[in-house]
Structure formats: structure tokens, C-alpha cells
Design an enzyme around this catalytic site. Structure first.
Site, short mmCIF file in Angstrom:
data_model
loop_
_atom_site.label_atom_id
_atom_site.label_comp_id
_atom_site.label_asym_id
_atom_site.label_seq_id
_atom_site.Cartn_x
_atom_site.Cartn_y
_atom_site.Cartn_z
N GLU A 145 0.89 -1.17 0.00
CA GLU A 145 0.00 0.00 0.00
C GLU A 145 0.92 1.21 0.00
O GLU A 145 1.54 1.52 1.02
CB GLU A 145 -0.88 0.01 1.26
CG GLU A 145 -1.83 -1.18 1.37
CD GLU A 145 -2.93 -1.15 0.32
OE1 GLU A 145 -3.13 -0.11 -0.34
OE2 GLU A 145 -3.58 -2.19 0.15
N CYS B 182 -2.60 9.12 2.70
CA CYS B 182 -2.26 8.54 1.40
C CYS B 182 -3.32 8.83 0.35
O CYS B 182 -3.01 9.02 -0.81
CB CYS B 182 -2.05 7.04 1.55
SG CYS B 182 -3.46 6.20 2.27
P1 NAD Z 1 8.31 4.80 4.79
O1 NAD Z 1 8.31 3.99 3.54
O2 NAD Z 1 9.44 5.73 5.02
O3 NAD Z 1 8.29 3.85 6.09
C1 NAD Z 1 7.25 2.92 6.32
C2 NAD Z 1 7.78 1.78 7.16
O4 NAD Z 1 8.77 1.07 6.41
C3 NAD Z 1 8.48 2.22 8.46
O5 NAD Z 1 8.11 1.33 9.49
C4 NAD Z 1 9.95 2.09 8.13
O6 NAD Z 1 10.75 1.88 9.25
C5 NAD Z 1 9.93 0.88 7.22
N1 NAD Z 1 11.09 0.77 6.32
C6 NAD Z 1 11.83 1.75 5.76
N2 NAD Z 1 12.81 1.23 4.99
C7 NAD Z 1 12.68 -0.12 5.06
C8 NAD Z 1 13.40 -1.21 4.48
N3 NAD Z 1 14.43 -1.02 3.68
N4 NAD Z 1 12.97 -2.45 4.76
C9 NAD Z 1 11.91 -2.68 5.57
N5 NAD Z 1 11.20 -1.69 6.16
C10 NAD Z 1 11.58 -0.42 5.90
O7 NAD Z 1 6.90 5.52 4.83
P2 NAD Z 1 6.39 6.63 5.86
O8 NAD Z 1 7.15 7.89 5.55
O9 NAD Z 1 6.41 6.05 7.22
O10 NAD Z 1 4.85 6.79 5.45
C11 NAD Z 1 4.39 7.70 4.50
C12 NAD Z 1 4.10 7.01 3.17
O11 NAD Z 1 3.14 5.97 3.37
C13 NAD Z 1 3.48 7.93 2.15
O12 NAD Z 1 4.08 7.71 0.90
C14 NAD Z 1 2.02 7.50 2.11
O13 NAD Z 1 1.33 7.77 0.91
C15 NAD Z 1 2.14 6.05 2.35
N6 NAD Z 1 0.87 5.48 2.84
C16 NAD Z 1 0.15 4.69 1.99
C17 NAD Z 1 -1.08 4.17 2.40
C18 NAD Z 1 -1.90 3.28 1.47
O14 NAD Z 1 -2.81 2.63 1.97
N7 NAD Z 1 -1.62 3.23 0.18
C19 NAD Z 1 -1.57 4.46 3.68
C20 NAD Z 1 -0.80 5.28 4.52
C21 NAD Z 1 0.43 5.77 4.08
#
Ligand code: NAD
Length: 506
Positions: A265, A299
Site C-alpha cells: 500500500e 495517502c
Molecule cells: P516509509 O516507507 O518511510 O516507512 C514505512 C515503514 O517502512 C516504516 O516502518 C519504516 O521503518 C519501514 N522501512 C523503511 N525502509 C525499510 C526497508 N528497507 N525495509 C523494511 N522496512 C523499511 O513511509 P512513511 O514515511 O512512514 O509513510 C508515509 C508514506 O506511506 C506515504 O508515501 C504515504 O502515501 C504512504 N501510505 C500509503 C497508504 C496506502 O494505503 N496506500 C496508507 C498510509 C500511508
């Protein structure tokens, strides 16, 4: 909220907040390395508490506990008994609702009036999946004349790795945990490092609900260490991820060696298309709420507004008035509509987009933030005008309270502009012409469309995005495709013909 009440509530929260440990095999424990990191308050940037910094060693312990629980009590439990636990979690969330919402606001900067609704939704996520599993997790039977009856069953997969973002942490975590557990898997959750508090509240709740040890585990830590170790672990059979698109592709690559099943997502840059015959006031309400609720860190935010050129001047005048009147302030205050962004790194990222907008020739119109909030991560609600669809701010996800506005002259142009972006999460169409409404909704490349409405979620429907916004769907029975393995069993009803290789002719 009066200053006095607010102060009292804040004192209560501060007392409640402890340093954060990991939750592994039914126990709260320090990280194996004993390392911790600071968790900051977005309103003041003061340290709230320390968070245990899990890494590979903790992921291994948590995965081992989850695997043992899957092979043991949880895997052997009757479905009806398992669902009693799932409903119990919902009840315990409800009992703690007044504590969770303020904790979430304090930790994330999301306004309290909005976190209250998110927390209610979290309890519903568990009830919903308890009901869905008992009513809809069913196999199918395929009769082949009088020769065969073939039927399917759905089996849990094993240890589910769940990786979540900071923008609506409690709600998004439960949205994954509920179907994962209800279908019989066990869980290792890696919450976002900028919003760890309510994940531990959930661990306390699940502990109180009495689930067997190891069924649910939380490992805090950074994405590149704890997150990446979870993705690479051979005993973790699936990864459900919500976060940025770039992280999603990194996880997909890193999970390839162990052939992980992934659900993604990801980001969005969703259009809202307002035709000149739309209900003006309702479209204005929906557009304003859709971009500025959740501090714009949403999002499915309608971050690209396409206005029919005939209503542009009137709509912009009304939007400017809204932007000036939105209540920006302390997330703990009931009246606040927009609070501080999660972290200074994200704040600087959003501000960088405003600089880019100016450099690319946009007109930047912002509301105001009171001086008293100068230590917080605030960005005032902002409109970007005079933008063309090829500019950076029209193409990239800003994830803050920033609305990019463009115009269109007819339906074809609106569809073309709406689709000319790499994302495809959601979209919104406003028109009273019912045929046009459906035509446009069908033509926009997005996983989810709303006609004459803001984002109102129906838990039964598929949630997810197309293009760079995701892979797979959460929600309703769609989540079963991800969290269970279907197995088909073929049963011969009579002696069917079997070729007799190697048999000597009589
Ligand atoms: P992010 O990708 O920076 O981090 C999300 C999670 O991934 C965190 O727990 C982080 O620690 C982990 N992570 C980061 N690098 C990783 C790796 N290499 N391996 C495994 N895990 C890793 O996202 P964010 O900044 O926390 O959230 C914002 C983003 O989420 C926005 O782009 C938003 O649109 C998206 N989002 C999407 C939805 C949806 O349903 N499509 C819903 C909410 C948020």
C-alpha cells in the site's frame, strides 16, 4: 478545550508514557543490543521517551516466538475460539479509547478530534474481521458430473511480517493485524520509528486480551535494520507493507530471495475533479477536508485539484478563505484542525516542495501559524496556484497540507490530466451529471474512486492502488487472498480412468 482541562489531560498522558520496549513472546523486553533511540514530540521537538532499538537479533527472537505459536496453540485452536480472542481485542481497545487517542495525538501531531475517530475504527477492524472470517472465509465446491467433487479450503500461511508507517499508526496497524490474526497467522509488527507509542499500547491490549504467547510480537527499530531483517527472514512468509513507493520497491527486491508474498500500500497523488455543475459548497467542503485532514499526511488525500475553468475564480476565492480560517494549533486541543507534521525531517521535505513550487513559478498561498508554535513542525495550510501538470509539485507526493490546483476545459482533458501521473491510489469526481460521473470514475486509473463524496471507507470493499500506488488489495474478503493459502482437494467419486503405463497387455 480550556487551558486547565488541556493541562490536566497532558499531565495524565505524560505520566502514562513509559519508555518503550519490544514485545516478544508475551513479554516486554529491551532490545538485545540494549540500544535505544529518542522519540520526539512534534509540537515541541522535546524528547517524549526512549524506544528500544530492535535489529536482526530481536527479529530472530520474535520470528521464532511467532513460528512456535503458529505450530502450537494458535495454529491448533478452533476457529470459533480464535475469534473470541479477536473480539476481545476490540472490546479492550474500546475500554481504553480515551487513553489511546490522546497518546496518538501527542506522538504524531494528528488532531485529537481526528485520532478519536481513528481509534474507533481500530476496534471495528477487529470486529469486522471476526465477522468476516466466520461468514466469508469459505471454500468452494466444484462438481464434475458424477465423477469428482473438488473443493477448496483456506489455510493460514504462518508468520506474517507487518511493516507500517507513521501517518495513522494505530488504525493502519490494526487494519493489518486484524485480518492476519483472524485468519490464523501469527504476527511480527515493525511499526514506524517516528510513531512508536500506540503500537505498544496495542501490545498491552493484546496482552490483556490474553492471546497465547508469541502470537503477536512488536519489534521497534529502523527500516534499514529491523525492517530489512524482517523482510529477509526465511521464516516470515509474507510482508504486508504500507509506506512510500520507493521503500515498497526496496522491500520487494529484498524479499525476492526468500520468495516473499508481498502486499504493497504505497504513495498517492490523487485527483479531485470538480465540474462546473457540481454542488459547489459540498465539493468545497470535501476538497478542503480531503487535503487538510490528518495534517495532509494522508495517502488518499486529494492533493491535485482539477477545477473546471468556469468555476475557477469562485472556487479559489472560497478556498483561500478556508485556508485562512483553518484552525492550526496544538493537536491536543479539540478545536485544532491541522497540527504539526510528524518530524523535522518531514517538515523540511514539505518546505522544500514549497521552495520548488516558487522556483517553478507557482503562486504559493498559505494560512498562518501562531508564533507560540514556533518550536513545532508546522506548515500552514497552503494552496499552489498557476501550476501545470508537468511540474514537480503536481507529480510528486508532498504528504503535507498542500493543495496543487489546476484547471481543465472539458471531460477529456480532465481525465487526461488526472491520469498523467505515476500514482493511482484514489480519485474524486464532483458533478451532478450521473452519466459523466460514472464515465470519469471508470476512466481514471486509480484503485478507489468516490463520486460526489469525500473518502468514506466501506470496510467490505477492496482498498489499494494501481500503478505506483501499490500491489494487491486489503479490505473485505480481498485480504483473504493475501493472508491465506487456498488449497484444492480433488475427490474421485467413482473409479475414473487411469492410464496404465507399463502394464502388460493381457
Ligand atoms: P516509509 O516507507 O518511510 O516507512 C514505512 C515503514 O517502512 C516504516 O516502518 C519504516 O521503518 C519501514 N522501512 C523503511 N525502509 C525499510 C526497508 N528497507 N525495509 C523494511 N522496512 C523499511 O513511509 P512513511 O514515511 O512512514 O509513510 C508515509 C508514506 O506511506 C506515504 O508515501 C504515504 O502515501 C504512504 N501510505 C500509503 C497508504 C496506502 O494505503 N496506500 C496508507 C498510509 C500511508
Amino acid at each position: 478545550m480550556s487551558q486547565k482541562v488541556q493541562k490536566k489531560q497532558l499531565e495524565g498522558i505524560k505520566q502514562e508514557i513509559k519508555d518503550i520496549q519490544l514485545y516478544i513472546n508475551g513479554e516486554f523486553v529491551n532490545a538485545a543490543s540494549n540500544k535505544t533511540f529518542n522519540n520526539l514530540n512534534p509540537l515541541t521537538n522535546e524528547v517524549i521517551n526512549q524506544v528500544a532499538e530492535g535489529d536482526l537479533a530481536d527479529i530472530e527472537k520474535a520470528t521464532f516466538a511467532a513460528k512456535s505459536a503458529f505450530k502450537g496453540p494458535w495454529g491448533k485452536m478452533k476457529v470459533s475460539e480464535r475469534l473470541i480472542y479477536i473480539k476481545k481485542i476490540a472490546d479492550v481497545i474500546d475500554a481504553h479509547i480515551d487513553e489511546i487517542a490522546p497518546l496518538e495525538s501527542y506522538d504524531t501531531g494528528l488532531p485529537i478530534s481526528q485520532t478519536k475517530n481513528m481509534v474507533k475504527r481500530a476496534a471495528n477492524n477487529f470486529r469486522f474481521y471476526a465477522d468476516m472470517v466466520s461468514s466469508r472465509l469459505v471454500g468452494e465446491a466444484y462438481q464434475v458430473d458424477d465423477e469428482f467433487i473438488n473443493y477448496t479450503i483456506n489455510k493460514p500461511i504462518g508468520v506474517a511480517g507487518l511493516i507500517t508507517p507513521w501517518n495513522a499508526p494505530f488504525m493502519l496497524e490494526t487494519w493489518k493485524i486484524a485480518p492476519a490474526l483472524a485468519t490464523g497467522n501469527t504476527v511480527v509488527l515493525k511499526p514506524a520509528e517516528w510513531s512508536p507509542i500506540t503500537a505498544n499500547k496495542l501490545a498491552e491490549i493484546i496482552d490483556e486480551a490474553g492471546l497465547p504467547e508469541g502470537v503477536f510480537n512488536v519489534v521497534h527499530g529502523f527500516g534499514e535494520t529491523a525492517g530489512a531483517s524482517l523482510v529477509a527472514h526465511p521464516d516470515v512468509k509474507l510482508i504486508s507493507f504500507t509506506g512510500e513507493t520507493t521503500t515498497g520497491s526496496e522491500i520487494t527486491k529484498n524479499g525476492a530471495d526468500s520468495l516473499k508474498r508481498v502486499s504493497m500500500e504505497l504513495g498517492g497523488k490523487s485527483p479531485i475533479i470538480v465540474f462546473d455543475d457540481a454542488d459547489f459548497d459540498r465539493a468545497l467542503d470535501a476538497c478542503t477536508w480531503g487535503i487538510f485532514s490528518f495534517n495532509g499526511e494522508r495517502c488518499t488525500a486529494n492533493s491535485r485539484l482539477f477545477l473546471h475553468e468556469k468555476i475557477y475564480d469562485k472556487f479559489i476565492a472560497a478556498l483561500k478563505e478556508r485556508v485562512n480560517n483553518i484552525v492550526v494549533g496544538d493537536p491536543m486541543d479539540e478545536a485544532t484542525q491541522v497540527g504539526p507534521l510528524i518530524h523535522t525531517i518531514h517538515l523540511n521535505n514539505v518546505k522544500r516542495y514549497l521552495d520548488i513550487a516558487r522556483e517553478e513559478g507557482a503562486e504559493v498561498i498559505s494560512g498562518t501559524v501562531s508564533e507560540e508554535y514556533k518550536h513545532g513542525n508546522f506548515v500552514a495550510p497552503t494552496l499552489l496556484l498557476n501550476v501545470t501538470n508537468d511540474q514537480t509539485v503536481a507529480q510528486e507526493e508532498i504528504f503535507g497540507p498542500v493543495l496543487t490546483v489546476m484547471t481543465f476545459k472539458d471531460e477529456a482533458e480532465a481525465i487526461e490530466l488526472a491520469n498523467d501521473v505515476k500514482y493511482g491510489l484514489a480519485g474524486y469526481v464532483w458533478t451532478k451529471d450521473i452519466q459523466r460521473a460514472h464515465r470519469v470514475a471508470h476512466a481514471v486509473d486509480a484503485g478507489m474512486m468516490w463520486i460526489n463524496s469525500q473518502n468514506v471507507r466501506d470496510l467490505r470493499t477492496p482498498f489499494g492502488g494501481s500503478k505506483s500506488s501499490g500491489i494487491g488489495r486489503e479490505g473485505g474478503h480481498y485480504a483473504f487472498d493475501f493472508y491465506t493459502e487456498s488449497q484444492v482437494v480433488h475427490v474421485a467419486l467413482k473409479d475414473n480412468h487411469i492410464p496404465q503405463f507399463g502394464k502388460k497387455k493381457d
